[in-house]
Design a protein around this motif. Structure first.
Motif, PDB file in Angstrom:
ATOM      1  N   GLY A   1       1.734  20.823  -2.662  1.00 17.65           N
ATOM      2  CA  GLY A   1       2.504  21.533  -3.683  1.00 17.65           C
ATOM      3  C   GLY A   1       1.810  21.525  -5.030  1.00 17.65           C
ATOM      4  N   VAL A   2       1.229  20.382  -5.392  1.00 20.08           N
ATOM      5  CA  VAL A   2       0.476  20.274  -6.647  1.00 20.08           C
ATOM      6  C   VAL A   2      -0.740  21.189  -6.600  1.00 20.08           C
ATOM      7  CG1 VAL A   2      -0.946  18.725  -8.066  1.00 20.08           C
ATOM      8  CG2 VAL A   2       1.261  17.934  -7.178  1.00 20.08           C
ATOM      9  N   LEU A   3      -1.448  21.162  -5.500  1.00 18.27           N
ATOM     10  CA  LEU A   3      -2.652  22.007  -5.362  1.00 18.27           C
ATOM     11  C   LEU A   3      -2.294  23.486  -5.433  1.00 18.27           C
ATOM     12  CD1 LEU A   3      -4.410  19.970  -2.546  1.00 18.27           C
ATOM     13  CD2 LEU A   3      -5.225  20.245  -4.900  1.00 18.27           C
ATOM     14  N   GLN A   4      -1.210  23.850  -4.792  1.00 24.27           N
ATOM     15  CA  GLN A   4      -0.773  25.250  -4.815  1.00 24.27           C
ATOM     16  C   GLN A   4      -0.404  25.664  -6.243  1.00 24.27           C
ATOM     17  OE1 GLN A   4       2.480  26.106  -2.157  1.00 24.27           O
ATOM     18  NE2 GLN A   4       2.197  28.305  -2.346  1.00 24.27           N
TER      19      GLN A   4
ATOM     20  N   MET B   1       0.844  -1.186   0.000  1.00 25.72           N
ATOM     21  CA  MET B   1       0.000   0.000   0.000  1.00 25.72           C
ATOM     22  C   MET B   1       0.887   1.247   0.000  1.00 25.72           C
ATOM     23  SD  MET B   1      -3.385   0.675   1.919  1.00 25.72           S
ATOM     24  CE  MET B   1      -4.403   1.723   0.981  1.00 25.72           C
ATOM     25  N   VAL B   2       0.573   2.167  -0.858  1.00 29.27           N
ATOM     26  CA  VAL B   2       1.353   3.394  -1.018  1.00 29.27           C
ATOM     27  C   VAL B   2       0.997   4.400   0.069  1.00 29.27           C
ATOM     28  CG1 VAL B   2       1.518   5.424  -2.500  1.00 29.27           C
ATOM     29  CG2 VAL B   2       1.735   3.174  -3.486  1.00 29.27           C
ATOM     30  N   LYS B   3       2.024   5.014   0.624  1.00 25.08           N
ATOM     31  CA  LYS B   3       1.827   6.090   1.603  1.00 25.08           C
ATOM     32  C   LYS B   3       1.823   7.408   0.840  1.00 25.08           C
ATOM     33  CE  LYS B   3       3.867   7.696   5.966  1.00 25.08           C
ATOM     34  NZ  LYS B   3       3.117   8.772   6.245  1.00 25.08           N
ATOM     35  N   VAL B   4       0.742   8.151   0.994  1.00 24.71           N
ATOM     36  CA  VAL B   4       0.582   9.415   0.286  1.00 24.71           C
ATOM     37  C   VAL B   4       1.350  10.512   1.014  1.00 24.71           C
ATOM     38  CG1 VAL B   4      -1.083  11.153  -0.464  1.00 24.71           C
ATOM     39  CG2 VAL B   4      -1.652   8.728  -0.636  1.00 24.71           C
ATOM     40  N   ASP B   5       2.135  11.260   0.253  1.00 25.33           N
ATOM     41  CA  ASP B   5       2.874  12.408   0.770  1.00 25.33           C
ATOM     42  C   ASP B   5       1.988  13.645   0.568  1.00 25.33           C
ATOM     43  OD1 ASP B   5       4.514  14.586   1.257  1.00 25.33           O
ATOM     44  OD2 ASP B   5       6.110  13.931  -0.091  1.00 25.33           O
ATOM     45  N   PHE B   6       1.309  14.040   1.636  1.00 30.54           N
ATOM     46  CA  PHE B   6       0.370  15.159   1.521  1.00 30.54           C
ATOM     47  C   PHE B   6       1.085  16.487   1.299  1.00 30.54           C
ATOM     48  CE2 PHE B   6      -2.120  11.878   3.675  1.00 30.54           C
ATOM     49  CZ  PHE B   6      -3.188  11.808   2.793  1.00 30.54           C
ATOM     50  N   GLY B   7       2.362  16.564   1.664  1.00 35.46           N
ATOM     51  CA  GLY B   7       3.153  17.751   1.337  1.00 35.46           C
ATOM     52  C   GLY B   7       3.301  17.894  -0.170  1.00 35.46           C
ATOM     53  N   PHE B   8       3.553  16.769  -0.837  1.00 33.77           N
ATOM     54  CA  PHE B   8       3.627  16.778  -2.295  1.00 33.77           C
ATOM     55  C   PHE B   8       2.288  17.202  -2.888  1.00 33.77           C
ATOM     56  CE2 PHE B   8       2.513  14.478  -6.187  1.00 33.77           C
ATOM     57  CZ  PHE B   8       3.421  15.050  -7.063  1.00 33.77           C
ATOM     58  N   ILE B   9       1.198  16.634  -2.360  1.00 38.41           N
ATOM     59  CA  ILE B   9      -0.146  16.964  -2.864  1.00 38.41           C
ATOM     60  C   ILE B   9      -0.420  18.453  -2.665  1.00 38.41           C
ATOM     61  CG2 ILE B   9      -2.625  16.493  -2.677  1.00 38.41           C
ATOM     62  CD1 ILE B   9      -1.144  14.030  -3.665  1.00 38.41           C
TER      63      ILE B   9
ATOM     64  N   MET C   1      -4.889  15.839 -11.010  1.00 38.01           N
ATOM     65  CA  MET C   1      -4.828  14.379 -10.969  1.00 38.01           C
ATOM     66  C   MET C   1      -3.714  13.835 -11.872  1.00 38.01           C
ATOM     67  SD  MET C   1      -8.785  13.110 -10.498  1.00 38.01           S
ATOM     68  CE  MET C   1      -9.413  13.895 -11.986  1.00 38.01           C
ATOM     69  N   GLN C   2      -3.455  14.503 -12.981  1.00 34.21           N
ATOM     70  CA  GLN C   2      -2.348  14.080 -13.848  1.00 34.21           C
ATOM     71  C   GLN C   2      -1.018  14.195 -13.109  1.00 34.21           C
ATOM     72  OE1 GLN C   2      -3.217  16.715 -17.163  1.00 34.21           O
ATOM     73  NE2 GLN C   2      -3.815  14.971 -18.447  1.00 34.21           N
ATOM     74  N   ASP C   3      -0.828  15.310 -12.409  1.00 34.21           N
ATOM     75  CA  ASP C   3       0.417  15.496 -11.653  1.00 34.21           C
ATOM     76  C   ASP C   3       0.565  14.432 -10.559  1.00 34.21           C
ATOM     77  OD1 ASP C   3       0.963  17.694 -13.218  1.00 34.21           O
ATOM     78  OD2 ASP C   3       0.622  19.180 -11.628  1.00 34.21           O
ATOM     79  N   VAL C   4      -0.532  14.131  -9.885  1.00 31.68           N
ATOM     80  CA  VAL C   4      -0.492  13.119  -8.828  1.00 31.68           C
ATOM     81  C   VAL C   4      -0.212  11.744  -9.429  1.00 31.68           C
ATOM     82  CG1 VAL C   4      -1.876  11.936  -7.062  1.00 31.68           C
ATOM     83  CG2 VAL C   4      -1.924  14.443  -7.235  1.00 31.68           C
TER      84      VAL C   4
END
Length: 159
Positions: free
Chosen positions: A11-14, A1-9, A27-30
């Motif tokens: 950054g994408v949202l910003q 199971m993959v651990k999601v890096d919410f810091g990365f997310i 979603m493409q970036d993620v």
């Protein structure tokens, strides 16, 4: 199971100004980062951009290029276009299944290394039959070459 890096997310949202009209680009970036869209990431994104989880999930499942399933380190796409099909791409795919231990209904090999996907066309008809491994084209494939390719990838993992 993959651990999601919410810091990365975050950054994408910003990068996309938390704008729900950029949902596809987000979603493409993620997916570029994880090779699929983790459910925890989708929930988080939906909350941050003001969409319901159902709306975002609906967008993600509408487009064929988005995947909801975890994928292996090596994503192997086997062409099933006419040129590849008549040159026995089915034999190549069967050899890849045998070499990786994947069954057609599996999303990933037990060791997490391989995902095999059948695609309509890779646009390399003159090189048929072809497959790609993480977008690198392998031309004039045979069952023997498929077994050798998997052996080479496994050997690279030992280094």
């Amino acid at each position: 199971m993959v651990k999601v890096d919410f810091g990365f997310i975050d950054g994408v949202l910003q990068k996309h100004d938390y704008d729900k009209t950029h949902a596809i680009a987000i979603m493409q970036d993620v997916q570029n980062e994880y090779k699929f869209l983790p459910k925890d990431a989708l929930k988080y994104i939906a909350a941050k951009i003001g969409m319901s989880e159902a709306e975002l999930y609906g967008v993600a499942t509408f487009y064929e290029n988005f995947s909801m399933n975890e994928k292996g380190k090596y994503i192997i796409k086997v062409c099933n276009g006419t040129a590849c099909h008549v040159r026995k791409s089915d034999d190549v795919q069967e050899a890849l299944y045998a070499a990786t231990g994947i069954k057609p209904e599996d999303h990933m090999s037990a060791d997490g290394l391989f995902t095999i996907e059948r695609v309509s066309c890779l646009g390399a008809c003159g090189l048929a039959p072809v497959c790609t491994v993480n977008d690198v084209v392998h031309a004039s494939m045979t069952a023997e070459k498929a077994h050798a390719l998997i052996a080479e990838l496994r050997e690279a993992e030992k280094s």
